[in-house]
Design a protein around this motif. Sequence first.
Motif, mmCIF file in Angstrom:
data_model
loop_
_atom_site.group_PDB
_atom_site.id
_atom_site.type_symbol
_atom_site.label_atom_id
_atom_site.label_comp_id
_atom_site.label_asym_id
_atom_site.label_seq_id
_atom_site.Cartn_x
_atom_site.Cartn_y
_atom_site.Cartn_z
ATOM 1 N N ASP A 168 -34.896 -12.764 -18.700
ATOM 2 C CA ASP A 168 -35.420 -13.436 -17.617
ATOM 3 C C ASP A 168 -36.391 -14.562 -18.047
ATOM 4 O OD1 ASP A 168 -36.276 -14.094 -15.015
ATOM 5 O OD2 ASP A 168 -37.922 -12.359 -14.926
ATOM 6 N N ILE A 169 -36.314 -15.732 -17.387
ATOM 7 C CA ILE A 169 -37.103 -16.963 -17.618
ATOM 8 C C ILE A 169 -38.545 -16.927 -17.297
ATOM 9 C CG2 ILE A 169 -37.266 -19.403 -17.422
ATOM 10 C CD1 ILE A 169 -34.190 -19.516 -16.758
ATOM 11 N N ALA A 170 -39.556 -17.140 -18.523
ATOM 12 C CA ALA A 170 -40.929 -16.910 -18.216
ATOM 13 C C ALA A 170 -41.160 -18.110 -17.012
ATOM 14 C CB ALA A 170 -41.671 -16.917 -19.254
ATOM 15 N N ASP A 171 -42.174 -17.716 -15.889
ATOM 16 C CA ASP A 171 -42.923 -18.679 -15.131
ATOM 17 C C ASP A 171 -41.713 -19.867 -14.724
ATOM 18 O OD1 ASP A 171 -45.341 -17.977 -16.056
ATOM 19 O OD2 ASP A 171 -45.142 -19.337 -17.947
ATOM 20 N N PHE A 172 -40.739 -18.932 -14.127
ATOM 21 C CA PHE A 172 -39.837 -19.899 -13.474
ATOM 22 C C PHE A 172 -39.838 -20.467 -12.140
ATOM 23 C CE2 PHE A 172 -35.956 -20.306 -11.098
ATOM 24 C CZ PHE A 172 -35.224 -21.270 -11.981
ATOM 25 N N GLU A 208 -26.614 -24.399 -16.760
ATOM 26 C CA GLU A 208 -26.127 -24.726 -18.358
ATOM 27 C C GLU A 208 -26.678 -23.583 -19.238
ATOM 28 O OE1 GLU A 208 -26.977 -28.346 -21.728
ATOM 29 O OE2 GLU A 208 -27.937 -28.533 -19.553
ATOM 30 N N TYR A 209 -28.109 -23.081 -18.833
ATOM 31 C CA TYR A 209 -28.530 -22.046 -19.412
ATOM 32 C C TYR A 209 -27.798 -20.784 -19.243
ATOM 33 C CZ TYR A 209 -31.869 -18.080 -19.839
ATOM 34 O OH TYR A 209 -32.576 -16.646 -20.035
ATOM 35 N N PHE A 252 -37.462 -23.991 -21.419
ATOM 36 C CA PHE A 252 -37.303 -22.521 -20.669
ATOM 37 C C PHE A 252 -37.846 -21.707 -22.094
ATOM 38 C CE2 PHE A 252 -33.503 -22.993 -17.487
ATOM 39 C CZ PHE A 252 -34.549 -23.657 -16.713
ATOM 40 N N LYS A 253 -38.618 -20.807 -21.763
ATOM 41 C CA LYS A 253 -38.935 -19.563 -22.370
ATOM 42 C C LYS A 253 -38.595 -18.227 -21.665
ATOM 43 C CE LYS A 253 -43.024 -17.252 -24.665
ATOM 44 N NZ LYS A 253 -44.477 -17.469 -24.567
ATOM 45 N N MET A 284 -29.146 -15.011 -28.120
ATOM 46 C CA MET A 284 -29.830 -15.499 -26.855
ATOM 47 C C MET A 284 -30.996 -16.239 -27.512
ATOM 48 S SD MET A 284 -29.544 -12.569 -23.920
ATOM 49 C CE MET A 284 -28.302 -12.493 -23.051
ATOM 50 N N ARG A 285 -31.682 -15.797 -28.367
ATOM 51 C CA ARG A 285 -32.716 -16.390 -28.745
ATOM 52 C C ARG A 285 -32.669 -17.794 -29.431
ATOM 53 N NH1 ARG A 285 -35.784 -13.302 -33.362
ATOM 54 N NH2 ARG A 285 -37.059 -12.144 -31.654
ATOM 55 N N LYS A 286 -31.605 -17.532 -30.166
ATOM 56 C CA LYS A 286 -31.055 -18.802 -31.156
ATOM 57 C C LYS A 286 -30.409 -19.949 -30.173
ATOM 58 C CE LYS A 286 -28.277 -20.223 -35.010
ATOM 59 N NZ LYS A 286 -27.292 -19.468 -36.131
ATOM 60 N N SER A 287 -29.702 -19.563 -29.231
ATOM 61 C CA SER A 287 -28.960 -20.192 -28.510
ATOM 62 C C SER A 287 -30.012 -21.312 -27.480
ATOM 63 C CB SER A 287 -27.786 -19.463 -27.344
ATOM 64 O OG SER A 287 -27.170 -20.516 -26.478
ATOM 65 N N LEU A 288 -30.927 -20.371 -26.793
ATOM 66 C CA LEU A 288 -31.935 -20.853 -26.098
ATOM 67 C C LEU A 288 -32.965 -22.024 -26.798
ATOM 68 C CD1 LEU A 288 -33.579 -21.290 -23.480
ATOM 69 C CD2 LEU A 288 -34.890 -19.201 -24.105
#
Length: 323
Positions: free
Chosen positions: A69-73, A91-92, A160-161, A141-145
């Motif tokens: 999930d994206i934080a503070d979306f 894109e994400y 995004f976080k 996913m961490r690396k891609s983000l």
Amino acid sequence: MPTLAVFLLGGLFSLGFDFALERMQRVRTRRTLERYVSRNLVNEILENPATYHETVRGVRREAIILFSDIADFTTISEKTEPESLVRQLNEYLSAMTAVVFEHEGTLDKFIGDAIMAVWGNVQSHGAVEDARLAARAALAMRKSLGALNEHWRARGIEEFKSGIGLNQGEVIVGNIGSEQKMDFTVIGDAVNLASRIEALTRIYPADILVGPKVADLLRDQFCLRSVGLAQVKGKMKPVEIFALIGARDGDVDSEFIRRLELYEEGIQKFRVRDFGQAQVLLTRFLEFYPEDGLGKLYVSRTLEYAQFPPGEAWNAVEVFTKK
């Protein structure tokens, strides 16, 4: 003779047409399925349709569930132009879906900006291998983000976080929904706990959290660290939560892993109410990694509890009443 030749040619043409039609249908089916599951799972479905249809009707399986999930979306959406936000979100989600498929997972669904993926629901490589694939997907996913954020930063777009939660357990797999719309999905307590674990990334400063069963399956090949004993909403018993650092055969800071022994010993002292010794150990760890979020969190707690000791019933468990 000419008549026979016509019949033969007509028969061959008919066979060829049927073959071409069947092939086109197979290609269409494959393309549709590949929007939801990885190519290896598509092969399983197409090559073993009877097994797949049995699964659709409902079966119990051991599976690994991933929530991201994206934080503070909500905050981000309130200050971003809709067209720009949709483009960024697509894109994400495209990048994260590609990671899931690359690691042989099934994309269960998008829930707004959240992603739910599963390993073991259609095809399983065994609990350990399913967990390994899911963990590597989370790290990817961490690396891609990180790469996406670098790209967006250069374009002046807000980053995004994300938070990721992994859990393992028995689920019910099947086509679930109404007569108008059905989804091939998984349900059960293990799914709910995976969602709760992901939500804890908002509480603890760690971006990938895993439940105890996943931790047990990963220990040999991945580096983990203790995070907390959490009693999440809907659960009567606490579960131990761990943070996923990285794969042992990957780009892991060996010095950090060595120093982490101080942190782990400090956590154990904290849990048995030896707050003074816990503070000493955790402070020593922070001397090497002063910006470590979990280290700072527990030093703060040891200072508080040393001054204002908790009641006798205290057992280091944090009770969460919200999702």
